[in-house]
Design an enzyme around this catalytic site. Structure first.
Site, PDB file in Angstrom:
ATOM      1  N   SER A  59       0.820  -1.214   0.000  1.00 55.09           N
ATOM      2  CA  SER A  59       0.000   0.000   0.000  1.00 55.09           C
ATOM      3  C   SER A  59       0.847   1.254   0.000  1.00 55.09           C
ATOM      4  CB  SER A  59      -0.867   0.025   1.267  1.00 55.09           C
ATOM      5  OG  SER A  59      -1.770  -1.039   1.255  1.00 55.09           O
TER       6      SER A  59
ATOM      7  N   HIS B  49      -0.311  -2.574  -7.617  1.00 51.90           N
ATOM      8  CA  HIS B  49      -1.143  -2.234  -6.469  1.00 51.90           C
ATOM      9  C   HIS B  49      -2.626  -2.315  -6.819  1.00 51.90           C
ATOM     10  CE1 HIS B  49      -2.306   0.964  -3.241  1.00 51.90           C
ATOM     11  NE2 HIS B  49      -2.468  -0.269  -2.782  1.00 51.90           N
TER      12      HIS B  49
ATOM     13  N   GLU C 276      -2.492   0.598  -9.561  1.00 55.48           N
ATOM     14  CA  GLU C 276      -1.360   1.543  -9.584  1.00 55.48           C
ATOM     15  C   GLU C 276      -0.124   0.703  -9.899  1.00 55.48           C
ATOM     16  OE1 GLU C 276      -1.385   3.307  -5.663  1.00 55.48           O
ATOM     17  OE2 GLU C 276      -2.260   5.173  -6.403  1.00 55.48           O
TER      18      GLU C 276
ATOM     19  N   ASN D  12      -3.590   6.214  -1.789  1.00 52.77           N
ATOM     20  CA  ASN D  12      -3.480   6.082  -0.324  1.00 52.77           C
ATOM     21  C   ASN D  12      -2.982   7.339   0.349  1.00 52.77           C
ATOM     22  OD1 ASN D  12      -4.540   3.566  -0.256  1.00 52.77           O
ATOM     23  ND2 ASN D  12      -2.571   2.499  -0.245  1.00 52.77           N
TER      24      ASN D  12
HETATM   25  C1  LIG Z   1      -5.468   0.181   1.260  1.00 56.73           C
HETATM   26  C2  LIG Z   1      -4.887   0.169  -0.095  1.00 56.73           C
HETATM   27  O1  LIG Z   1      -3.709  -0.066  -0.286  1.00 56.73           O
HETATM   28  C3  LIG Z   1      -5.719   0.554  -1.274  1.00 56.73           C
HETATM   29  C4  LIG Z   1      -7.193   0.401  -1.134  1.00 56.73           C
HETATM   30  O2  LIG Z   1      -7.756  -0.596  -1.482  1.00 56.73           O
HETATM   31  S1  LIG Z   1      -8.057   1.740  -0.476  1.00 56.73           S
HETATM   32  C5  LIG Z   1      -9.731   1.228  -0.612  1.00 56.73           C
HETATM   33  C6  LIG Z   1     -10.255   1.332  -2.030  1.00 56.73           C
HETATM   34  N1  LIG Z   1     -11.634   0.823  -2.111  1.00 56.73           N
HETATM   35  C7  LIG Z   1     -12.691   1.616  -1.907  1.00 56.73           C
HETATM   36  O3  LIG Z   1     -12.579   2.827  -1.731  1.00 56.73           O
HETATM   37  C8  LIG Z   1     -14.022   0.899  -1.901  1.00 56.73           C
HETATM   38  C9  LIG Z   1     -15.153   1.888  -1.947  1.00 56.73           C
HETATM   39  N2  LIG Z   1     -16.407   1.117  -1.766  1.00 56.73           N
HETATM   40  C10 LIG Z   1     -17.104   0.648  -2.812  1.00 56.73           C
HETATM   41  O4  LIG Z   1     -16.773   0.828  -3.958  1.00 56.73           O
HETATM   42  C11 LIG Z   1     -18.351  -0.157  -2.488  1.00 56.73           C
HETATM   43  O5  LIG Z   1     -18.756   0.102  -1.146  1.00 56.73           O
HETATM   44  C12 LIG Z   1     -18.119  -1.678  -2.598  1.00 56.73           C
HETATM   45  C13 LIG Z   1     -17.815  -2.054  -4.066  1.00 56.73           C
HETATM   46  C14 LIG Z   1     -16.953  -2.114  -1.707  1.00 56.73           C
HETATM   47  C15 LIG Z   1     -19.356  -2.396  -2.173  1.00 56.73           C
HETATM   48  O6  LIG Z   1     -20.376  -1.893  -3.018  1.00 56.73           O
HETATM   49  P1  LIG Z   1     -21.867  -1.772  -2.434  1.00 56.73           P
HETATM   50  O7  LIG Z   1     -22.715  -1.268  -3.520  1.00 56.73           O
HETATM   51  O8  LIG Z   1     -21.837  -1.053  -1.159  1.00 56.73           O
HETATM   52  O9  LIG Z   1     -22.257  -3.242  -2.072  1.00 56.73           O
HETATM   53  P2  LIG Z   1     -22.640  -4.415  -3.041  1.00 56.73           P
HETATM   54  O10 LIG Z   1     -23.812  -4.051  -3.913  1.00 56.73           O
HETATM   55  O11 LIG Z   1     -22.724  -5.599  -2.160  1.00 56.73           O
HETATM   56  O12 LIG Z   1     -21.355  -4.623  -3.999  1.00 56.73           O
HETATM   57  C16 LIG Z   1     -21.337  -4.023  -5.249  1.00 56.73           C
HETATM   58  C17 LIG Z   1     -20.679  -5.025  -6.135  1.00 56.73           C
HETATM   59  O13 LIG Z   1     -19.391  -5.356  -5.625  1.00 56.73           O
HETATM   60  C18 LIG Z   1     -19.330  -6.757  -5.333  1.00 56.73           C
HETATM   61  N3  LIG Z   1     -18.575  -6.896  -4.099  1.00 56.73           N
HETATM   62  C19 LIG Z   1     -18.772  -6.211  -2.968  1.00 56.73           C
HETATM   63  N4  LIG Z   1     -17.870  -6.564  -2.061  1.00 56.73           N
HETATM   64  C20 LIG Z   1     -17.072  -7.502  -2.651  1.00 56.73           C
HETATM   65  C21 LIG Z   1     -15.933  -8.245  -2.241  1.00 56.73           C
HETATM   66  N5  LIG Z   1     -15.416  -8.088  -1.021  1.00 56.73           N
HETATM   67  N6  LIG Z   1     -15.361  -9.103  -3.100  1.00 56.73           N
HETATM   68  C22 LIG Z   1     -15.859  -9.260  -4.330  1.00 56.73           C
HETATM   69  N7  LIG Z   1     -16.931  -8.592  -4.801  1.00 56.73           N
HETATM   70  C23 LIG Z   1     -17.518  -7.715  -3.959  1.00 56.73           C
HETATM   71  C24 LIG Z   1     -20.758  -7.227  -5.178  1.00 56.73           C
HETATM   72  O14 LIG Z   1     -20.863  -8.585  -5.539  1.00 56.73           O
HETATM   73  C25 LIG Z   1     -21.454  -6.359  -6.186  1.00 56.73           C
HETATM   74  O15 LIG Z   1     -21.182  -6.914  -7.475  1.00 56.73           O
HETATM   75  P3  LIG Z   1     -22.230  -6.670  -8.653  1.00 56.73           P
HETATM   76  O16 LIG Z   1     -22.264  -5.148  -8.856  1.00 56.73           O
HETATM   77  O17 LIG Z   1     -21.631  -7.413  -9.786  1.00 56.73           O
HETATM   78  O18 LIG Z   1     -23.517  -7.203  -8.164  1.00 56.73           O
HETATM   79  N1  LIG Z   2      -6.457  -4.314   2.789  1.00 51.18           N
HETATM   80  C1  LIG Z   2      -6.518  -3.500   1.754  1.00 51.18           C
HETATM   81  O1  LIG Z   2      -7.523  -2.793   1.498  1.00 51.18           O
HETATM   82  C2  LIG Z   2      -5.332  -3.401   0.850  1.00 51.18           C
HETATM   83  C3  LIG Z   2      -4.093  -3.895   1.242  1.00 51.18           C
HETATM   84  N2  LIG Z   2      -3.021  -3.808   0.370  1.00 51.18           N
HETATM   85  C4  LIG Z   2      -1.720  -4.363   0.756  1.00 51.18           C
HETATM   86  O2  LIG Z   2      -1.750  -5.759   0.456  1.00 51.18           O
HETATM   87  C5  LIG Z   2      -0.971  -6.483   1.407  1.00 51.18           C
HETATM   88  C6  LIG Z   2      -1.873  -7.485   2.101  1.00 51.18           C
HETATM   89  O3  LIG Z   2      -2.866  -6.773   2.797  1.00 51.18           O
HETATM   90  P1  LIG Z   2      -4.175  -7.554   3.316  1.00 51.18           P
HETATM   91  O4  LIG Z   2      -4.588  -8.571   2.320  1.00 51.18           O
HETATM   92  O5  LIG Z   2      -5.142  -6.521   3.738  1.00 51.18           O
HETATM   93  O6  LIG Z   2      -3.571  -8.291   4.617  1.00 51.18           O
HETATM   94  P2  LIG Z   2      -4.204  -9.520   5.405  1.00 51.18           P
HETATM   95  O7  LIG Z   2      -3.700  -9.377   6.795  1.00 51.18           O
HETATM   96  O8  LIG Z   2      -5.658  -9.631   5.138  1.00 51.18           O
HETATM   97  O9  LIG Z   2      -3.499 -10.775   4.699  1.00 51.18           O
HETATM   98  C7  LIG Z   2      -2.097 -10.926   4.737  1.00 51.18           C
HETATM   99  C8  LIG Z   2      -1.831 -12.407   4.543  1.00 51.18           C
HETATM  100  O10 LIG Z   2      -0.421 -12.591   4.379  1.00 51.18           O
HETATM  101  C9  LIG Z   2      -0.087 -13.791   5.017  1.00 51.18           C
HETATM  102  N3  LIG Z   2       1.356 -13.830   5.245  1.00 51.18           N
HETATM  103  C10 LIG Z   2       2.072 -13.206   6.230  1.00 51.18           C
HETATM  104  N4  LIG Z   2       3.382 -13.498   6.091  1.00 51.18           N
HETATM  105  C11 LIG Z   2       3.492 -14.296   4.981  1.00 51.18           C
HETATM  106  C12 LIG Z   2       4.581 -14.942   4.321  1.00 51.18           C
HETATM  107  N5  LIG Z   2       5.828 -14.812   4.769  1.00 51.18           N
HETATM  108  N6  LIG Z   2       4.322 -15.666   3.212  1.00 51.18           N
HETATM  109  C13 LIG Z   2       3.062 -15.805   2.762  1.00 51.18           C
HETATM  110  N7  LIG Z   2       1.975 -15.229   3.347  1.00 51.18           N
HETATM  111  C14 LIG Z   2       2.205 -14.490   4.443  1.00 51.18           C
HETATM  112  C15 LIG Z   2      -0.906 -13.789   6.298  1.00 51.18           C
HETATM  113  O11 LIG Z   2      -1.005 -15.096   6.824  1.00 51.18           O
HETATM  114  C16 LIG Z   2      -2.251 -13.253   5.761  1.00 51.18           C
HETATM  115  O12 LIG Z   2      -3.084 -14.308   5.333  1.00 51.18           O
HETATM  116  C17 LIG Z   2      -0.369  -5.441   2.343  1.00 51.18           C
HETATM  117  O13 LIG Z   2       0.896  -5.068   1.855  1.00 51.18           O
HETATM  118  C18 LIG Z   2      -1.359  -4.284   2.212  1.00 51.18           C
HETATM  119  O14 LIG Z   2      -0.764  -3.034   2.535  1.00 51.18           O
HETATM  120  C19 LIG Z   2      -3.122  -3.250  -0.886  1.00 51.18           C
HETATM  121  C20 LIG Z   2      -4.348  -2.782  -1.311  1.00 51.18           C
HETATM  122  C21 LIG Z   2      -5.517  -2.789  -0.460  1.00 51.18           C
END
Ligand SMILES: CC(=O)CC(=O)SCCNC(=O)CCNC(=O)[C@H](O)C(C)(C)COP(=O)(O)OP(=O)(O)OC[C@H]1O[C@@H](n2cnc3c(N)ncnc32)[C@H](O)[C@@H]1OP(=O)(O)O
Ligand SMILES: NC(=O)C1=CN([C@@H]2O[C@H](COP(=O)(O)OP(=O)(O)OC[C@H]3O[C@@H](n4cnc5c(N)ncnc54)[C@H](O)[C@@H]3O)[C@@H](O)[C@H]2O)C=CC1
Length: 280
Positions: free
Chosen positions: A117, A138, A150, A188
């Site tokens: 991330s 990413h 990304e 992010n």
């Molecule tokens: C942390 C990092 O490094 C980077 C990151 O990821 S930051 C986070 C980025 N993501 C976001 O910002 C998510 C924003 N949220 C959303 O877009 C929506 O809330 C959501 C898509 C997650 C859920 O959508 P929703 O309308 O609230 O619920 P829902 O109708 O159940 O889902 C919409 C669709 O997504 C699918 N879906 C929802 N959650 C899912 C999941 N966990 N896995 C797979 N499919 C999923 C559903 O099946 C549905 O599919 P269809 O449109 O084909 O029917």
């Molecule tokens: N959670 C999110 O929304 C997002 C997370 N990421 C990034 O993706 C990566 C994974 O994040 P999550 O799936 O959320 O974490 P998570 O905690 O859900 O899953 C991580 C997994 O890695 C496994 N693991 C730990 N050490 C390991 C090893 N040595 N070899 C193999 N597997 C190992 C753990 O057992 C666990 O199942 C992180 O780098 C995170 O920053 C990127 C985009 C979105």
């Protein structure tokens, strides 16, 4: 590229494995415990069934897709893969251990990508003898749904590696964006401080968790509120990102809200632990 290894079967690894398998790739899905591998595969199976129930996938396609995913705990199973996408925990030490191990196992032509991330691609690459083949790929959560990938070049990443990962992203039906390595990349660096700020507002008692999320859904047209999004991402991941941003920029605007750290210390990680800002 035909065969992909996904390291980590958690929140992201399972979704990434699903994306590749649905698009016809063979996938080796590796985690450290068989129960984590099994859990990841069962999540994929549930997602595919949900897609089928909504007419988004032919029921008969579920089994062939699942058959393309081989679960394992053996690192050596990455050996003949053309690309590895690492989605293990957001911890540089662990990522470097994984990349060093992969460098010794995988064939010389294998591209080693990380789904990190926020961490430095260049630093991860120092754990290998192939820094030109190390890149950030990413995906966004949930990986089967979010269109963005990304693609992050480290200082040593070759254009050839970038072009291969871009072509692969397009083949997956995703929309790649090129990012030159910087803390938090693009999304992010903008999105996670917003989640952190929502946590601060909640900690100060300005509004309830529900109302903070309702306000942002109605006031900013977000599909999900910032606190529910933090629970979806994982509060441990959100905290890790804030700490990286603060460490890299030394700017107090990236200071993690103490409440976030308190929740992570309590094991309140959001959806993946059953409790975060909300209960699941
Ligand atoms: C942390 C990092 O490094 C980077 C990151 O990821 S930051 C986070 C980025 N993501 C976001 O910002 C998510 C924003 N949220 C959303 O877009 C929506 O809330 C959501 C898509 C997650 C859920 O959508 P929703 O309308 O609230 O619920 P829902 O109708 O159940 O889902 C919409 C669709 O997504 C699918 N879906 C929802 N959650 C899912 C999941 N966990 N896995 C797979 N499919 C999923 C559903 O099946 C549905 O599919 P269809 O449109 O084909 O029917
Ligand atoms: N959670 C999110 O929304 C997002 C997370 N990421 C990034 O993706 C990566 C994974 O994040 P999550 O799936 O959320 O974490 P998570 O905690 O859900 O899953 C991580 C997994 O890695 C496994 N693991 C730990 N050490 C390991 C090893 N040595 N070899 C193999 N597997 C190992 C753990 O057992 C666990 O199942 C992180 O780098 C995170 O920053 C990127 C985009 C979105």
């Amino acid at each position: 590229m035909k065969k992909i290894c996904v390291i980590g079967a958690g929140t992201m690894g399972a979704g990434i494995a699903q994306v590749f398998a649905v698009n016809g790739y063979m996938v080796v899905l590796r985690d450290i415990e068989q129960e984590f591998v099994n859990k990841g595969i069962s999540i994929i199976s549930k997602n595919l069934s949900r897609m089928a129930s909504k007419g988004k996938l032919e029921e008969v396609m579920i089994q062939p897709i699942l058959s393309r995913i081989i679960g394992t705990t053996d690192p050596a199973d990455a050996q003949d893969c053309d690309l590895v996408v690492e989605a293990a925990v957001e911890n540089m030490k662990i990522k470097k251990q994984i990349f060093s191990e992969l460098d010794n196992i995988c064939k010389p032509s294998t591209i080693l990508a990380t789904n990190t991330s926020s961490l430095s691609i260049a630093e991860v690459a120092t754990a290998t003898k192939r820094p030109d083949k190390v890149i950030g790929m990413h995906f966004f959560n949930p990986a089967p749904v979010m269109a963005l990938i990304e693609i992050i070049k480290g200082v040593a990443t070759s254009d050839e590696t970038f072009d291969a990962v871009k072509a692969l992203s397009l083949d997956l039906g995703k929309q790649p964006v090129q990012v030159d390595e910087a803390p938090g990349f693009v999304v992010n660096r903008i999105l996670i401080p917003m989640i952190n700020e929502a946590a601060a507002i909640y900690a100060e008692g300005v509004a309830s968790a529900q109302d903070i999320d309702t306000a942002m859904k109605l006031g900013a047209n977000h599909p999900i509120g910032p606190l529910a999004l933090g629970d979806l991402v994982g509060l441990d991941v959100c905290l890790a990102i804030m700490d990286v941003l603060y460490e890299e920029f030394k700017d107090s605007k990236y200071r993690a809200t103490p409440l976030l750290r308190k929740y992570v210390r309590a094991g309140w990680l959001g959806r993946k632990s059953g409790k975060g800002f909300f209960d699941y």
